[in-house]
Design an enzyme around this catalytic site. Structure first.
Site, PDB file in Angstrom:
ATOM      1  N   GLY A  58       8.433  23.559  17.946  1.00 15.12           N
ATOM      2  CA  GLY A  58       9.485  24.570  17.929  1.00 15.12           C
ATOM      3  C   GLY A  58      10.312  24.451  19.189  1.00 15.12           C
ATOM      4  CG  ASN A  59      13.576  23.824  19.343  1.00 17.45           C
ATOM      5  OD1 ASN A  59      14.402  24.518  18.772  1.00 17.45           O
ATOM      6  ND2 ASN A  59      13.078  22.709  18.811  1.00 17.45           N
ATOM      7  N   GLY A  74       9.778  17.359  23.641  1.00 19.06           N
ATOM      8  CA  GLY A  74       8.500  16.658  23.720  1.00 19.06           C
ATOM      9  C   GLY A  74       7.583  17.009  24.867  1.00 19.06           C
ATOM     10  CB  SER A 103      15.835  16.591  18.928  1.00 24.02           C
ATOM     11  OG  SER A 103      14.717  17.253  18.368  1.00 24.02           O
ATOM     12  CD  GLU A 104      15.979  20.831  15.132  1.00 23.01           C
ATOM     13  OE1 GLU A 104      17.220  20.768  14.989  1.00 23.01           O
ATOM     14  OE2 GLU A 104      15.177  20.566  14.235  1.00 23.01           O
ATOM     15  CG  HIS A 122      13.696  25.759  15.389  1.00 23.87           C
ATOM     16  ND1 HIS A 122      13.692  25.936  14.019  1.00 23.87           N
ATOM     17  CD2 HIS A 122      13.340  24.471  15.592  1.00 23.87           C
ATOM     18  CE1 HIS A 122      13.354  24.798  13.437  1.00 23.87           C
ATOM     19  NE2 HIS A 122      13.135  23.895  14.373  1.00 23.87           N
ATOM     20  CG  HIS A 124       8.566  23.143  12.626  1.00 26.35           C
ATOM     21  ND1 HIS A 124       8.339  21.827  12.967  1.00 26.35           N
ATOM     22  CD2 HIS A 124       9.891  23.357  12.809  1.00 26.35           C
ATOM     23  CE1 HIS A 124       9.494  21.286  13.366  1.00 26.35           C
ATOM     24  NE2 HIS A 124      10.438  22.191  13.280  1.00 26.35           N
ATOM     25  CE1 TYR A 143      10.519  49.437   6.957  1.00 25.40           C
ATOM     26  CE2 TYR A 143       8.916  49.799   5.203  1.00 25.40           C
ATOM     27  CZ  TYR A 143       9.290  49.897   6.532  1.00 25.40           C
ATOM     28  OH  TYR A 143       8.428  50.433   7.438  1.00 25.40           O
ATOM     29  CG  HIS A 184      13.356  22.144   9.805  1.00 27.88           C
ATOM     30  ND1 HIS A 184      14.482  21.504  10.269  1.00 27.88           N
ATOM     31  CD2 HIS A 184      12.595  22.386  10.896  1.00 27.88           C
ATOM     32  CE1 HIS A 184      14.383  21.338  11.582  1.00 27.88           C
ATOM     33  NE2 HIS A 184      13.250  21.875  11.975  1.00 27.88           N
ATOM     34  CE1 TYR A 239      10.109  53.440  13.915  1.00 28.80           C
ATOM     35  CE2 TYR A 239      10.326  51.484  15.295  1.00 28.80           C
ATOM     36  CZ  TYR A 239       9.539  52.443  14.689  1.00 28.80           C
ATOM     37  OH  TYR A 239       8.188  52.394  14.874  1.00 28.80           O
TER      38      TYR A 239
HETATM   39 ZN   LIG Z   1      12.465  22.009  13.907  1.00 21.45          ZN
END
Ligand SMILES: [Zn+2]
Length: 243
Positions: A58-59, A74, A103-104, A122, A124, A143, A184, A239
């Site tokens: 993830g990132n 990495g 890379s994202e 982000h 996975h 909800y 993804h 809320y």
């Molecule tokens: Zn990804």
């Protein structure tokens, strides 16, 4: 080492205000950026400890002024130190650090260019990614999708790290603060790292809920109408602590 660093040939320890042309990332980290980097590393580690991310899949990013701090490509999050801060501007030019950005990066920058986001997460996450392979939109099982702006869409598949994926993601994020990425994972943004993280965790939880309810043989879950989800969304906006 699996870490990827920029080619450091010719990089000198230039002082502030004396940046060499082509090496702008060598400027010093400002105090507010150092603080934000510490929070980013804590959030990135939470994505692993809470089971939303395995390894470095993830990132996380956070915006400080016109700079976006982002996890490097990495490098396991438990190895990140205060000296590893990676920062880019909104045009993707690296201004801080020697490690390569995730890379994202195109997805993160697309969110910042098109929304008021201050942080992006982000992952996975397994249940969310499973749902992304089954439906074009997460069915309104709960909800809490109202807290993400409405039913969560699935952005059509495109190769990771591409502008095409970033564009598909933007379409799926219209009016939403999170979406799924087909085959993804997830992406969510917020006004803070905590909010982007919490939205990611809620999305993963809802996906797990739908998969669980859908797996009972002979039965299918009741779903909420768009109007009911919107009504809940309105209430959720008010809320919390009052006064
Ligand atoms: Zn990804």
């Amino acid at each position: 080492m699996a870490e990827r660093r920029r080619d450091e040939r010719g990089v000198r320890d230039v002082g502030e205000g004396a940046q060499a042309v082509g090496e702008p990332w060598r400027r010093r980290v400002r105090p507010e950026e150092a603080h934000a980097w510490d929070e980013l590393v804590v959030t990135a580690r939470r994505t692993v400890s809470d089971g939303l991310v395995v390894g470095t899949s993830g990132n996380v990013s956070v915006r400080v002024g016109d700079i976006v701090l982002v996890t490097p490509s990495g490098v396991p999050y438990d190895r990140l130190t205060p000296d590893d801060a990676v920062g880019v501007d909104l045009d993707s030019r690296q201004v801080l650090g020697t490690l390569l950005p995730t890379s994202e990066l195109p997805m993160h920058l697309a969110v910042y260019r098109n929304t008021d986001a201050r942080a992006v997460v982000h992952t996975h996450a397994v249940h969310a990614t499973a749902v992304s392979t089954l439906v074009p939109e997460l069915p309104s099982i709960h909800y809490m999708s109202g807290a993400l702006g409405g039913p969560v869409r699935v952005a059509p598949y495109a190769t990771y790290g591409t502008e095409e994926l970033a564009e598909n993601m933007l379409q799926a994020l219209v009016g939403r603060s999170a979406c799924l990425l087909q085959n993804h994972g997830t992406i969510a943004y917020g006004a803070s790292l905590d909010q982007a993280f919490d939205r990611t965790a809620q999305l993963e939880w809802m996906c797990r809920l739908w998969l669980t309810a859908s797996s009972v043989p002979g039965l299918s879950p009741t779903l909420l109408s768009g109007a009911l989800v919107a009504e809940a969304g309105e209430r959720l906006r008010g809320y919390g602590q009052r006064g």
